[in-house]
Design a protein around this motif. Structure first.
Motif, short mmCIF file in Angstrom:
data_model
loop_
_atom_site.label_atom_id
_atom_site.label_comp_id
_atom_site.label_asym_id
_atom_site.label_seq_id
_atom_site.Cartn_x
_atom_site.Cartn_y
_atom_site.Cartn_z
N LEU A 57 0.86 -1.18 0.00
CA LEU A 57 0.00 0.00 0.00
C LEU A 57 0.89 1.23 0.00
O LEU A 57 1.86 1.30 0.75
N SER A 74 -7.31 6.98 3.56
CA SER A 74 -8.18 6.87 2.40
C SER A 74 -7.37 6.49 1.16
O SER A 74 -7.78 5.62 0.38
N GLN A 75 -6.21 7.11 0.99
CA GLN A 75 -5.34 6.75 -0.14
C GLN A 75 -4.92 5.29 -0.06
O GLN A 75 -4.89 4.58 -1.05
N HIS A 78 -8.42 2.82 -0.36
CA HIS A 78 -9.51 3.11 -1.28
C HIS A 78 -9.74 2.01 -2.31
O HIS A 78 -10.88 1.61 -2.56
N ASN A 79 -8.71 1.51 -2.94
CA ASN A 79 -8.87 0.53 -4.02
C ASN A 79 -8.24 -0.82 -3.71
O ASN A 79 -7.77 -1.51 -4.61
N VAL A 80 -8.23 -1.21 -2.44
CA VAL A 80 -7.58 -2.46 -2.05
C VAL A 80 -8.62 -3.50 -1.71
O VAL A 80 -9.57 -3.24 -0.98
N ASP A 81 -8.45 -4.69 -2.24
CA ASP A 81 -9.32 -5.81 -1.91
C ASP A 81 -8.84 -6.39 -0.59
O ASP A 81 -7.79 -7.01 -0.53
#
Length: 87
Positions: A57, A74-75, A78-81
Motif C-alpha cells: 500500500l 483513504s489513499q 480506497h482501491n484495495v481488496d
C-alpha cells in the motif's frame, strides 16, 4: 537506481516482513537526510514483499491534505481488496 550499502537495511525489513507473515504485526521507520535513497530502498523492499505474496500500500502525503480527516488512510485503502484470506 542501484542501492549502495543497503543489504543490512533490506535484511532488517525482510525480518520484519517474516514476522508479519507469522502473524506478528510490525512497524518500520525509515529516516535519513534528503537524497540518501529512502524512496529507492522502500521501492526495492516493496517489490520484494509483493513477490512473496504481500500487498503493498502506498500513499503520498502533503501539507495541503493535513486538514483532511484520514486522508492518508483513504489513499491506502480506497482501491484495495481486503477480502479474508489475503495476507
Amino acid at each position: 537506481m542501484m542501492l549502495a550499502e543497503r543489504d543490512e537495511h533490506l535484511a532488517s525489513l525482510d525480518r520484519l516482513l517474516a514476522d508479519c507473515s507469522a502473524g506478528n504485526g510490525q512497524v518500520a521507520l525509515v529516516e535519513s537526510a534528503v537524497a540518501h535513497g529512502k524512496t529507492e530502498l522502500l521501492r526495492t523492499f516493496s517489490e520484494r514483499a509483493v513477490s512473496t505474496g504481500s500487498i503493498s500500500l502506498n500513499a503520498t502525503c502533503s501539507q495541503v491534505e493535513s486538514a483532511l480527516p484520514l486522508g492518508v488512510l483513504s489513499q491506502l485503502f480506497h482501491n484495495v481488496d481486503m477480502s479474508p484470506g489475503l495476507r
